[in-house]
Write a protein that holds these residues in place. Sequence first.
Motif, PDB file in Angstrom:
ATOM      1  N   ASP A 186      37.579  28.071  17.751  1.00  0.00           N
ATOM      2  CA  ASP A 186      36.577  28.650  16.926  1.00  0.00           C
ATOM      3  C   ASP A 186      36.280  30.174  17.013  1.00  0.00           C
ATOM      4  N   VAL A 187      36.203  30.472  18.371  1.00  0.00           N
ATOM      5  CA  VAL A 187      35.727  31.812  18.686  1.00  0.00           C
ATOM      6  C   VAL A 187      36.700  32.303  19.785  1.00  0.00           C
ATOM      7  N   VAL A 188      37.121  33.556  19.720  1.00  0.00           N
ATOM      8  CA  VAL A 188      37.534  34.323  20.921  1.00  0.00           C
ATOM      9  C   VAL A 188      36.866  35.454  21.130  1.00  0.00           C
ATOM     10  N   PHE A 189      36.354  35.466  22.243  1.00  0.00           N
ATOM     11  CA  PHE A 189      35.517  36.307  22.929  1.00  0.00           C
ATOM     12  C   PHE A 189      36.508  37.342  23.756  1.00  0.00           C
ATOM     13  N   ASN A 190      36.904  38.382  23.035  1.00  0.00           N
ATOM     14  CA  ASN A 190      38.085  39.266  23.680  1.00  0.00           C
ATOM     15  C   ASN A 190      37.344  40.301  24.641  1.00  0.00           C
ATOM     16  N   ASN A 191      36.986  40.110  25.969  1.00  0.00           N
ATOM     17  CA  ASN A 191      36.007  40.716  26.514  1.00  0.00           C
ATOM     18  C   ASN A 191      36.617  41.370  27.922  1.00  0.00           C
ATOM     19  N   ALA A 192      37.759  40.987  28.433  1.00  0.00           N
ATOM     20  CA  ALA A 192      38.200  41.573  29.545  1.00  0.00           C
ATOM     21  C   ALA A 192      38.233  42.914  29.579  1.00  0.00           C
ATOM     22  N   ILE A 229      44.705  47.569  29.818  1.00  0.00           N
ATOM     23  CA  ILE A 229      43.879  46.487  29.773  1.00  0.00           C
ATOM     24  C   ILE A 229      42.737  46.708  28.728  1.00  0.00           C
ATOM     25  N   ASN A 230      42.143  47.920  28.528  1.00  0.00           N
ATOM     26  CA  ASN A 230      40.961  47.918  27.761  1.00  0.00           C
ATOM     27  C   ASN A 230      41.228  48.110  26.112  1.00  0.00           C
TER      28      ASN A 230
END
Length: 270
Positions: free
Chosen positions: A85-91, A113-114
Motif C-alpha cells: 500500500d505504501v512505499v516509504f522511500n527514506n534511506a 544513495i540520496n
Amino acid sequence: MSMSETQRSIFITGGASGIGRAVAVFFAERGWFVGIADIDQAGMAETMGMIRDGGATTHTLDVRDRAAWDAALAEFAKAAGDRIDVVFNNAGIGDGGPLVDQDEGELTRMLDINLKGVIFGAQASHPYLVKTAPGSVLLNTASLAGIIGAPGLAAYCATKWAVRGLTESLDAEWAADGIKVSALCPGFIDTPIIGKVSDASNQTAKETLIENGVEVSPVSIVPEVVWRAVHGDDLHYTVGKMAKRLRRMQRWMPGLVRKEMRKGGIGAEI
Ligand code: NAD
C-alpha cells in the motif's frame, strides 16, 4: 499474528535506524504489516525486535541497486499477502562540509544513495502501487534542506531539492493511476545521521546545532507526520516547528532567508 487479507502494508527503506525505524514500529503498532529494508542487517534485526512476531519482515537492500529493488519488493509483496500500500522511500546519508573539501567518492555516494536510490525506488514501486490504487502512496524523504539551501550542505541540499522535484513530477505523472506521491521534509531530527563527529569542529553536528540554538527534535515526532502523509493529500509534509517556519519564510521572505544563510546558516535567529 499472520498476515490478513485486509491488512495494509508499508515498505520502509532505512528501516534499520532513526526515522525509518520509528515509522516501522509506529505502523506495526497500528496493525500494518511492515517491510524493513536496509543495508544494515544488525540494525534491521534490532528494529524487528521492537515489533511483535508476524508483524514485519526484513529485506537486505542497497537502494543503489535497481535489480535489488525488484527482488526486495517482490519478496515483501509475497509476505504481505500480495499487496503493497505504501512505499516509504527514506534511506539516505547526510555527509556535509564545504563542497570544495568533499572528495569525488563522497559526492558520488551521496548522489547515488540520496538521489539515484530514491528514483530507482519510485520506479520499482510503481507496479505494486498501481495494483493497490486508489489510496496507495509513495512517500519520499526529502528534507528542510530540500526547501532552503544551506551552507555546508550543498551536495546534500542538491539531492533533497531533487527529491522534491521528483515528487512533484510523479504527483502529476501518477495522478491518473490513483497513486499519491508526497515528500517528507523534516528539520533536524535526533538520529544517528546528525551524531557523526565532524573533522573540522571535533564535535557532532548535533552538538554544534544545539550550541547554536538550533531546534533538534526527537525522532518520536516523525511517525505521526508520516501517518498524516499516508492518509492525507498534501504534496509536502514538514516535520518540526523550525521546518514549518522556514518553509513559510522561504516563501514569503526569501531575502531574509538568503541573508541569514549567507551569515553562516541556520542559527537561533532564524
Ligand atoms: P539514519 O542514519 O538513522 O538512518 C538512515 C538509514 O539509511 C540507515 O539505517 C542506513 O543504514 C540506511 N542506508 C544508508 N545507505 C543505504 C543504502 N545504500 N541502501 C539502503 N539503506 C541505506 O538517519 P535518519 O535521520 O533516520 O535518515 C532517514 C532519512 O531522513 C534520510 O533520507 C535523511 O536524509 C532524512 N532526513 C533526516 C534528517 C535528520 O535530521 N535526521 C532531517 C531531514 C531529512
